[in-house]
Design an enzyme around this catalytic site. Structure first.
Site, short mmCIF file in Angstrom:
data_model
loop_
_atom_site.label_atom_id
_atom_site.label_comp_id
_atom_site.label_asym_id
_atom_site.label_seq_id
_atom_site.Cartn_x
_atom_site.Cartn_y
_atom_site.Cartn_z
N GLY A 176 26.71 -30.07 -3.15
CA GLY A 176 25.98 -31.32 -2.96
C GLY A 176 25.53 -31.99 -4.23
NE ARG A 203 43.38 -25.08 -3.70
CZ ARG A 203 43.79 -25.04 -4.95
NH1 ARG A 203 43.23 -25.85 -5.84
NH2 ARG A 203 44.75 -24.21 -5.33
CB ALA A 204 36.64 -30.40 -3.20
CB THR A 206 31.58 -32.55 1.58
OG1 THR A 206 30.64 -31.70 0.91
CG2 THR A 206 31.78 -32.03 2.99
CB SER A 207 32.20 -31.82 -3.84
OG SER A 207 33.16 -30.82 -4.10
CG ASP A 264 29.04 -27.05 4.08
OD1 ASP A 264 29.21 -25.99 4.71
OD2 ASP A 264 29.08 -27.14 2.85
CB SER A 272 31.39 -20.28 4.24
OG SER A 272 32.27 -20.56 3.18
CE LYS A 296 26.77 -29.08 0.86
NZ LYS A 296 27.75 -27.97 0.75
#
Length: 502
Positions: A176, A203-204, A206-207, A264, A272, A296
């Protein structure tokens, strides 16, 4: 009763891990079995069996006796061109009843979590069904008991590494905060001090860039387990893409759905993070929680709730978890996007004058905490130890060694197109919108276009005059640049400037 059979044909279509099959609408099998578009169908070839989503073709793209397979379906089924593929209806997805129950408020049991994760990993869930699962677990709908159950199920579904060391450390940021790529600094600092830190990164989601995306501009990250183990045993640490080592395969599949949904949740986030840490063989984990109005995690209360959940789940799994709540008011460093963030990392490691000090200080704070957790520094002495390792060049030497062990170090790419966005009036910068800035970098092409993103010139508290640069947009095509700039021009509060009183 004979089993319907069609000839396999590789379509060369990338559906990004989703298994898709293609049949002509006038195909005898398609008509006789009653298959419709978006139906789930079972495919068998030799001893392999997969479930795929059907797309119906109304043209001569395929022969009537052929079944086309996407790249993901072809890889999973493994047929030769023209090989016979048996078709049928898949058995009912029993575990999805627990997802429906969760939607209507029924708690997720341990047995249900195991069944759901097994079906997800086996490819039995369609993207629509996985989207329902992600949504059902979002919005505060999962408690700690359910989170523990899901985390254990995710650990049990993948590989689990072990190391010849009583202490194996790791760190993670919940995300975030654009540019907060401290992993690539913490790993070489910690490894240079003699601790094992087998870092697998995502890997990304939401970024504009995940740690794996940034590292990939500098060295290969797609390591299998033997290669990852060799790197860690040789250099004390690695920075690898978690999806390549299948430590938590269900998580990798869920991330594919979470990314376009932009969801998320705390429960999925904790499952996760910690499933991958336990699977990687970690014993001590440091979690960075940046808190800010547009991060975030937006409040101290939300950070405290997330910290409690992380520690409770960690304790249930035998994992020592420590949390640092950090400032998330503005992006970290100068670059936002894989290659741009990689250049910030290199500047800090090499001690260059232009290196962003905020990134350096955050990395020292986190590395210091990890060193204290791992017993390589006394209480309150971790930052000083980390600083000495960074300033001496030992961390830079170790980072280069890790890159070479992972397949060779390379130069990050440079975008072909750039444009500087400037201040329209004078004043003091009083706010930066993390989410808006991240979206701008994504619209420019990051992380898919590794050189794309933005370079930030503006920081909180800085006094500007009209025409001063706020940020530079980097893109790999004119269209992407124009797309990003159109968004930037439509947003008033990407950078909020409080005008000076006259």
């Amino acid at each position: 009763m004979s089993v319907p059979v069609l000839r396999a044909r590789r379509m060369g279509i990338d559906t990004y891990q989703e298994r898709v099959a293609y049949m002509r609408s006038d195909c005898e099998v398609c008509k006789s079995e009653g298959f419709e578009a978006r139906a789930r169908i079972e495919l068998r070839c030799g001893d392999k069996c997969v479930v795929a989503t059907l797309n119906v073709v109304h043209s001569s793209l395929l022969e009537r006796d052929e079944i086309g397979l996407s790249e993901a379906a072809w890889s999973a089924l493994g047929p030769a061109g023209g090989a016979p593929v048996q078709l049928g209806h898949p058995p009912p997805l029993q575990s999805f009843s627990a997802v429906r129950g969760k939607i209507f408020g029924r708690p997720l049991t341990s047995d249900a979590a195991i069944a759901i994760v097994a079906d997800v990993c086996a490819g039995r869930y369609s993207d629509i069904e996985m989207a329902a699962l992600v949504t059902a677990c979002s919005g505060g709908r999962m408690d700690v008991v359910e989170t523990i159950a899901l985390t254990r199920a995710m650990i049990g579904a993948g590989q689990r590494l072990s190391w010849d060391s009583a202490v194996v450390v790791d760190k993670h940021c919940v995300g975030g905060l654009p540019g907060n790529r401290t992993t690539l600094l913490v790993v070489p600092i910690v490894a240079a001090c003699g601790l094992l830190i087998p870092k697998t990164s995502s890997r990304a989601i939401t970024s504009p860039a995940g740690s794996a995306d940034v590292m990939e501009t500098l060295a290969p990250v797609t390591l299998d387990v033997p290669r990852m183990r060799a790197v860690v045993e040789r250099e004390g640490g690695c920075i690898a893409w978690g999806g390549a080592v299948s430590l938590s395969p269900a998580d990798d599949l869920l991330i594919r759905v979470e990314r376009p949904l932009g969801l998320d949740s705390d429960g999925l986030l904790v499952a996760s993070i910690l499933s991958k840490k336990v699977a990687a063989g970690s014993t001590h984990v440091l979690i960075d929680i940046p808190v800010g109005r547009t991060a975030k995690v937006r409040s101290a209360q939300a950070a405290a709730a997330l910290e409690l959940r992380l520690k409770a789940v960690g304790q249930a799994l035998g994992l020592s978890v420590q949390v640092l709540v950090t400032d998330g008011a503005q992006p970290v460093g100068c670059g936002i996007g894989p290659a741009l963030e990689a250049r910030d990392i290199l500047a800090v490691l090499q001690g260059r004058p232009e290196a962003p000090d905020d990134l350096r200080q955050r990395a020292l704070l986190l590395a210091g905490a990890v060193l204290e957790m791992g017993g390589k520094a006394g209480p309150g002495e971790g930052i000083a130890t980390a600083r000495q390792v960074l300033d001496s060049g030992a961390a830079w030497a170790r980072f280069q060694a890790i890159c070479e062990a992972q397949g060779g170090m390379r130069e990050p790419p440079v975008a072909a197109y750039t444009h500087v966005v400037r201040a329209l009036h004078s004043g003091e910068i009083v706010a930066l919108d993390n989410r808006g800035i991240a979206l701008l970098a994504k619209l420019a092409g990051a992380p898919g276009a590794a050189a794309a993103g933005i370079s930030i010139h503006a920081r909180l508290g800085v006094q500007l005059v009209t025409g001063d640069p706020l940020f530079t947009v980097h893109a790999e095509s004119p269209g992407a640049l124009a797309y990003a700039l159109a968004y930037a021009q439509s947003q008033e509060h990407l950078v909020t400037i409080q005008q000076s009183a006259r």
